[in-house]
Design a protein around this motif. Structure first.
Motif, PDB file in Angstrom:
ATOM      1  N   LEU A 218      -8.207   2.193  -5.248  1.00 16.99           N
ATOM      2  CA  LEU A 218      -7.982   3.637  -5.217  1.00 16.99           C
ATOM      3  C   LEU A 218      -8.522   4.247  -3.920  1.00 16.99           C
ATOM      4  N   SER A 219      -9.722   3.818  -3.523  1.00 15.90           N
ATOM      5  CA  SER A 219     -10.340   4.319  -2.296  1.00 15.90           C
ATOM      6  C   SER A 219      -9.506   3.977  -1.066  1.00 15.90           C
ATOM      7  N   GLN A 220      -9.021   2.728  -0.992  1.00 20.72           N
ATOM      8  CA  GLN A 220      -8.233   2.306   0.167  1.00 20.72           C
ATOM      9  C   GLN A 220      -6.863   2.997   0.200  1.00 20.72           C
ATOM     10  N   THR A 221      -6.314   3.245  -0.997  1.00 20.61           N
ATOM     11  CA  THR A 221      -5.032   3.948  -1.063  1.00 20.61           C
ATOM     12  C   THR A 221      -5.186   5.388  -0.594  1.00 20.61           C
ATOM     13  N   GLU A 222      -6.315   6.009  -0.931  1.00 25.61           N
ATOM     14  CA  GLU A 222      -6.587   7.371  -0.467  1.00 25.61           C
ATOM     15  C   GLU A 222      -6.754   7.407   1.043  1.00 25.61           C
ATOM     16  N   LYS A 223      -7.319   6.344   1.608  1.00 25.43           N
ATOM     17  CA  LYS A 223      -7.429   6.257   3.062  1.00 25.43           C
ATOM     18  C   LYS A 223      -6.055   6.203   3.710  1.00 25.43           C
ATOM     19  N   LEU A 224      -5.150   5.444   3.077  1.00 23.38           N
ATOM     20  CA  LEU A 224      -3.777   5.394   3.588  1.00 23.38           C
ATOM     21  C   LEU A 224      -3.137   6.780   3.547  1.00 23.38           C
ATOM     22  N   GLY A 225      -3.444   7.515   2.468  1.00 23.00           N
ATOM     23  CA  GLY A 225      -2.928   8.873   2.351  1.00 23.00           C
ATOM     24  C   GLY A 225      -3.446   9.768   3.472  1.00 23.00           C
ATOM     25  N   MET A 226      -4.712   9.594   3.852  1.00 22.49           N
ATOM     26  CA  MET A 226      -5.283  10.380   4.941  1.00 22.49           C
ATOM     27  C   MET A 226      -4.631  10.017   6.283  1.00 22.49           C
ATOM     28  N   ILE A 227      -4.314   8.727   6.441  1.00 24.59           N
ATOM     29  CA  ILE A 227      -3.652   8.309   7.676  1.00 24.59           C
ATOM     30  C   ILE A 227      -2.282   8.977   7.803  1.00 24.59           C
ATOM     31  N   THR A 228      -1.527   9.004   6.709  1.00 24.60           N
ATOM     32  CA  THR A 228      -0.208   9.656   6.757  1.00 24.60           C
ATOM     33  C   THR A 228      -0.352  11.149   7.027  1.00 24.60           C
TER      34      THR A 228
END
Length: 219
Positions: free
Chosen positions: A180-190
């Motif tokens: 979940l944490s890493q997926t949220e990081k991907l969301g921040m990158i986008t």
């Protein structure tokens, strides 16, 4: 009028004309090179000489070959041959020391059919190139974000549902939280990619790569 006086006036007029031409030659921001078809430099303005860390006096009368690497001079030689053959100007771009230059080669005619020399006008277009890169980066980022957002939302939603349906002491909870944490990081990158406003790079291995953090308004 005495012949000597007439001769003196003619010489003075020529000197004044030459001085005016030289002033115009050096007043422009363009780098200007005048050379014959074999590459011998006939004239060069101060900005043009500074590109090679030289003065005009250090370059005039010498062949361009001594100021270029072999591959670069071979390319120039090929382009000069093309100008001579077609008797038409050629425009191209070249990168040198992290700067981009637009180069225009114009034929100089001794008579209507014979190219006697070349006049090169060179302009620094680094800022323009950076602007072009910003537009390319924005377009690329927009396409990436469009493709990534939907699957990211599905993954995040699925993880949240999964988390709601397992006990707090379940051994898999830490793994779910990590994903979940890493997926949220991907969301921040986008999110950062959708807010690109400039083109910045950073060092990577032996070259450079696009720096998302420095290029985005989102910090």
């Amino acid at each position: 009028m005495l012949p000597d006086q007439s001769k003196k006036q003619t010489i003075d007029a020529l000197k004044k004309s030459e001085s005016t031409i030289r002033a115009m030659f050096n007043a422009t921001n363009s780098l200007i090179y005048l050379f014959d078809v074999k590459g011998k430099i006939i004239n060069v303005n101060t900005p043009g000489a500074l590109l090679f860390n030289k003065t005009p006096q250090e370059m005039i009368g010498k062949n361009f070959k001594i100021f270029f690497e072999e591959n670069d001079f071979s390319r120039l030689r090929m382009l000069v041959d093309k100008v001579m053959e077609t008797r038409k100007p050629i425009n191209y771009q070249r990168k040198r020391d992290e700067k981009y230059y637009e180069i225009n080669l114009y034929p100089i005619f001794k008579n209507s059919n014979h190219v006697d020399g070349i006049c090169a006008f060179v302009n620094d277009i680094t800022d323009l190139k950076k602007t072009e890169k910003v537009f390319v980066a924005i377009e690329t980022a927009g396409g990436i974000c469009h493709e990534m957002n939907q699957p990211l939302q599905v993954i995040l939603g699925s993880l949240e549902l999964l988390k709601l349906n397992i006990e707090d002491d379940d051994p898999n909870i830490s793994l779910i939280n990590k994903i979940l944490s890493q997926t949220e990081k991907l969301g921040m990158i986008t999110k950062k990619l959708t807010n690109i406003t400039r083109y910045e790079t950073k060092g990577y291995l032996k070259g450079t790569i696009f720096d998302i953090d420095k290029s985005s308004e989102i910090k």
